[in-house]
Design an enzyme around this catalytic site. Structure first.
Site, PDB file in Angstrom:
ATOM      1  N   ARG A   1      -1.636  -2.356 -18.591  1.00  0.00           N
ATOM      2  CA  ARG A   1      -2.453  -1.325 -19.138  1.00  0.00           C
ATOM      3  C   ARG A   1      -2.105  -0.886 -17.607  1.00  0.00           C
ATOM      4  O   ARG A   1      -2.428  -0.839 -16.482  1.00  0.00           O
ATOM      5  CB  ARG A   1      -3.561  -2.298 -18.368  1.00  0.00           C
ATOM      6  CG  ARG A   1      -4.035  -3.527 -19.179  1.00  0.00           C
ATOM      7  CD  ARG A   1      -5.425  -4.525 -18.881  1.00  0.00           C
ATOM      8  NE  ARG A   1      -5.938  -3.912 -20.127  1.00  0.00           N
ATOM      9  CZ  ARG A   1      -5.735  -3.978 -21.678  1.00  0.00           C
ATOM     10  NH1 ARG A   1      -4.891  -4.635 -22.226  1.00  0.00           N
ATOM     11  NH2 ARG A   1      -6.328  -2.731 -22.263  1.00  0.00           N
TER      12      ARG A   1
ATOM     13  N   THR B   1      -2.679   6.402 -22.455  1.00  0.00           N
ATOM     14  CA  THR B   1      -2.344   4.806 -21.140  1.00  0.00           C
ATOM     15  C   THR B   1      -1.635   4.638 -21.736  1.00  0.00           C
ATOM     16  O   THR B   1      -0.819   5.246 -22.632  1.00  0.00           O
ATOM     17  CB  THR B   1      -3.181   4.089 -22.879  1.00  0.00           C
ATOM     18  OG1 THR B   1      -3.282   3.704 -23.584  1.00  0.00           O
ATOM     19  CG2 THR B   1      -5.044   4.221 -22.707  1.00  0.00           C
TER      20      THR B   1
ATOM     21  N   ASP C   1      -6.215  12.863 -24.978  1.00  0.00           N
ATOM     22  CA  ASP C   1      -5.791  12.314 -24.789  1.00  0.00           C
ATOM     23  C   ASP C   1      -5.150  11.818 -25.829  1.00  0.00           C
ATOM     24  O   ASP C   1      -5.733  11.229 -27.025  1.00  0.00           O
ATOM     25  CB  ASP C   1      -6.678  11.911 -24.486  1.00  0.00           C
ATOM     26  CG  ASP C   1      -6.851  10.333 -24.140  1.00  0.00           C
ATOM     27  OD1 ASP C   1      -5.875   8.843 -24.245  1.00  0.00           O
ATOM     28  OD2 ASP C   1      -8.185   9.755 -24.133  1.00  0.00           O
TER      29      ASP C   1
ATOM     30  N   LYS D   1      -0.470   0.752 -25.232  1.00  0.00           N
ATOM     31  CA  LYS D   1      -1.098   0.629 -26.328  1.00  0.00           C
ATOM     32  C   LYS D   1      -0.273   0.702 -27.759  1.00  0.00           C
ATOM     33  O   LYS D   1       0.892  -0.303 -27.035  1.00  0.00           O
ATOM     34  CB  LYS D   1      -1.979   1.943 -27.237  1.00  0.00           C
ATOM     35  CG  LYS D   1      -3.650   1.005 -26.645  1.00  0.00           C
ATOM     36  CD  LYS D   1      -5.033   2.469 -26.582  1.00  0.00           C
ATOM     37  CE  LYS D   1      -6.448   2.422 -25.538  1.00  0.00           C
ATOM     38  NZ  LYS D   1      -7.065   3.476 -25.901  1.00  0.00           N
TER      39      LYS D   1
ATOM     40  N   GLU E   1      -0.708   5.040  -0.760  1.00  0.00           N
ATOM     41  CA  GLU E   1      -1.556   6.180  -0.807  1.00  0.00           C
ATOM     42  C   GLU E   1      -0.542   7.046  -0.511  1.00  0.00           C
ATOM     43  O   GLU E   1       0.437   7.267   0.825  1.00  0.00           O
ATOM     44  CB  GLU E   1      -2.634   6.523  -0.053  1.00  0.00           C
ATOM     45  CG  GLU E   1      -3.494   5.162  -0.427  1.00  0.00           C
ATOM     46  CD  GLU E   1      -4.932   5.395   0.543  1.00  0.00           C
ATOM     47  OE1 GLU E   1      -4.515   5.858   1.480  1.00  0.00           O
ATOM     48  OE2 GLU E   1      -5.713   4.599   0.196  1.00  0.00           O
TER      49      GLU E   1
ATOM     50  N   TYR F   1       1.219  -1.282  -0.077  1.00  0.00           N
ATOM     51  CA  TYR F   1      -0.003  -0.565   0.192  1.00  0.00           C
ATOM     52  C   TYR F   1       0.807   0.983  -0.023  1.00  0.00           C
ATOM     53  O   TYR F   1       1.711   1.482   0.881  1.00  0.00           O
ATOM     54  CB  TYR F   1      -1.147   0.141   1.011  1.00  0.00           C
ATOM     55  CG  TYR F   1      -2.459   0.543   0.781  1.00  0.00           C
ATOM     56  CD1 TYR F   1      -2.846   1.172   0.478  1.00  0.00           C
ATOM     57  CD2 TYR F   1      -2.822  -0.799   1.083  1.00  0.00           C
ATOM     58  CE1 TYR F   1      -4.439   1.117  -0.509  1.00  0.00           C
ATOM     59  CE2 TYR F   1      -4.706  -1.082   0.541  1.00  0.00           C
ATOM     60  CZ  TYR F   1      -5.121   0.487  -0.198  1.00  0.00           C
ATOM     61  OH  TYR F   1      -5.816  -0.001  -0.820  1.00  0.00           O
TER      62      TYR F   1
HETATM   63  C1  PLP Z   1      -7.624   2.836 -24.951  1.00  0.00           C
HETATM   64  C2  PLP Z   1      -8.328   5.090 -24.968  1.00  0.00           C
HETATM   65  C3  PLP Z   1      -9.379   5.944 -23.441  1.00  0.00           C
HETATM   66  C4  PLP Z   1      -9.347   4.063 -22.505  1.00  0.00           C
HETATM   67  O1  PLP Z   1      -8.676   3.728 -21.927  1.00  0.00           O
HETATM   68  P1  PLP Z   1      -8.402   2.205 -20.390  1.00  0.00           P
HETATM   69  O2  PLP Z   1      -7.647   2.117 -20.138  1.00  0.00           O
HETATM   70  O3  PLP Z   1      -9.597   1.292 -21.073  1.00  0.00           O
HETATM   71  O4  PLP Z   1      -9.855   3.490 -19.504  1.00  0.00           O
HETATM   72  C5  PLP Z   1      -8.686   6.722 -23.234  1.00  0.00           C
HETATM   73  N1  PLP Z   1      -9.546   7.453 -24.966  1.00  0.00           N
HETATM   74  C6  PLP Z   1      -8.512   6.653 -25.436  1.00  0.00           C
HETATM   75  C7  PLP Z   1      -8.456   8.110 -26.463  1.00  0.00           C
HETATM   76  C8  PLP Z   1      -8.658   5.605 -25.767  1.00  0.00           C
HETATM   77  O5  PLP Z   1      -8.450   5.418 -27.134  1.00  0.00           O
END
Ligand code: PLP
Length: 413
Positions: free
Chosen positions: A235, A226, A200, A229, A56, A54
């Site tokens: 993840r 993320t 994002d 990807k 936090e 933990y």
């Molecule tokens: C995949 C994605 C997310 C979300 O990611 P998670 O880890 O599945 O919550 C957010 N924004 C964009 C643009 C994405 O392609």
């Protein structure tokens, strides 16, 4: 895998399912644009004893004792994240991309404020203001779409909408957009209406890290991503921002929207970010883009239509409206020959979202296992084959796919 095999003696039931998943990944061609195959280093860190801890709070300021070693790990991750992206500040704790976005909203705007984001139907993400998501419930979310003829972002139109609704923040970035985003132009739009700029970059972060896509970091007030990807890590999520927003971002992540950080996942993020600083990572990202471009051209040569006519990044969208097959049916047929894709709505799709007229295809995972230009040409032909004569070609293509997969093991040990 040696590492997975140890699980067998502890829990046969779970091991069996995990092993089946490993075999599926090994024997299928993975073309889902948001997936990847991580290094063994990332796997080991994610499976480490740091899951016991933990922590936090933040390094040096924790609400639990015994954090001296996880502090080292989180500091490595933060420093590497800043270095990889040339960012002033990094928070590596978000559990996922959606969590990173929620924290970013909480850091920058107030409930009820107007935000703008790309429509889901145009390739935006659920967490950018759709009514199903907290972002669309707690904020006054206004959408923008792509140009109906070119399927590309229309910055003048985004500006016109922004002038109308006066957003506090505009979110750029997408889950299904095959073209480069002009972040300088995004900044100009934000400046004209006095809005914060949020990017994002979940899908393109790996390309950005390697210089294969322009970086949003110099332009945006806040950048989320993320880590699993194109970045090819565990993840998870990550937030980058200007130093001046660092404190409010940290507070928005913890205690604002999360509890204890996943220290084992932060260790895995640190390993991935270490990989991202090496020259091989750049070569890998360049090959992702090369493969996408070759595959896009090969699909066009095989008579298919792609939205926007091609790709600048790691993904492409097949527009099946004139191909006599739906997204749902093509996904199903490809599955049957061990090729994994996802159906994807195209802008103004005549089909419902459970069926769709599109398929999204991405090259990060196949590039990770070593596929190059020649394999892209084979994939395009196989897709043509299952569309033209599924019954007649299924057995042959399935066999050829298996043979190719056998040549490229996803893990060596
Ligand atoms: C995949 C994605 C997310 C979300 O990611 P998670 O880890 O599945 O919550 C957010 N924004 C964009 C643009 C994405 O392609």
């Amino acid at each position: 895998m040696e590492y997975l095999n140890k699980l067998e003696s502890f829990d046969k039931e779970v091991f069996d399912a995990c092993n089946l998943e490993l075999q599926r990944q090994q024997h299928n061609i993975e073309l889902i644009a948001s997936e990847n195959i991580v290094s063994e280093g990332v796997l080991f860190a994610a499976g480490s004893v740091l899951t016991n801890k933990y922590a936090e709070g933040y390094p040096g300021h924790r609400y639990y004792g015994g954090c001296q070693y996880v502090d080292i790990v989180e500091n490595i991750a933060r420093e590497r994240a800043k270095k990889v992206f040339g960012a002033e500040y990094a928070n590596v704790q978000p559990h996922s991309g959606a969590n990173a976005n929620l924290a970013a909203f909480c850091a920058m705007v107030k409930p009820g404020d107007t935000i703008m984001g790309m429509d889901l139907a145009s390739g935006g993400h659920l967490s950018h203001g759709t009514k199903f998501n907290i972002s669309g419930k707690h904020f006054n979310a206004v959408g923008y779409s792509v140009d109906p003829t070119t399927s590309r972002l229309d910055y003048d139109n985004i500006l016109a909408i922004a002038k109308e609704c006066q957003p506090r923040m505009i979110v750029f970035g997408a889950s299904a957009y095959p073209r480069a985003i002009d972040f300088k132009r995004c900044r100009e739009v934000c400046d004209e209406v006095g809005a914060y700029m949020m990017v994002d970059m979940a899908h393109i972060a790996g390309l950005v890290a390697a210089g294969c896509h322009e970086s949003p970091v110099p332009y945006a007030d806040i950048v989320t991503t993320t880590t699993h990807k194109t970045m090819r890590g565990p993840r998870g999520g990550l937030i980058l921002c200007k130093e001046e927003y660092g404190k409010q971002v940290d507070k928005a992540v913890f205690p604002g929207t999360q509890g204890g950080p996943l220290m084992h996942i932060i260790a895995a993020k640190a390993v991935m970010l270490g990989e991202a600083l090496k020259p091989e990572y750049k070569t890998y990202q360049q090959q992702i883009v090369k493969n996408a471009s070759v595959l896009a051209n090969a699909l066009i040569d095989n008579g298919f239509r792609l939205l926007t006519g091609g790709t600048d990044n790691h993904l492409m969208l097949m527009d099946l409206r004139t191909s006599g097959i739906t997204g749902q049916e093509l996904e199903k047929r490809l599955d049957a020959v061990h090729i994994t894709v996802n159906k994807n709505a195209i802008p103004r799709d005549p089909q419902p979202s459970s069926i769709t007229s599109g398929i999204r295809i991405g090259t990060p995972a196949v590039t990770a296992r070593g596929f190059k230009e020649d394999e892209m040409l084979m994939i395009a032909k196989w897709i043509r084959g299952v569309v033209d004569d599924f019954e007649g070609n299924q057995e042959r293509i399935s066999k050829e796919v298996q043979e190719l997969c056998a040549k490229y093991p996803i893990y060596e040990h």
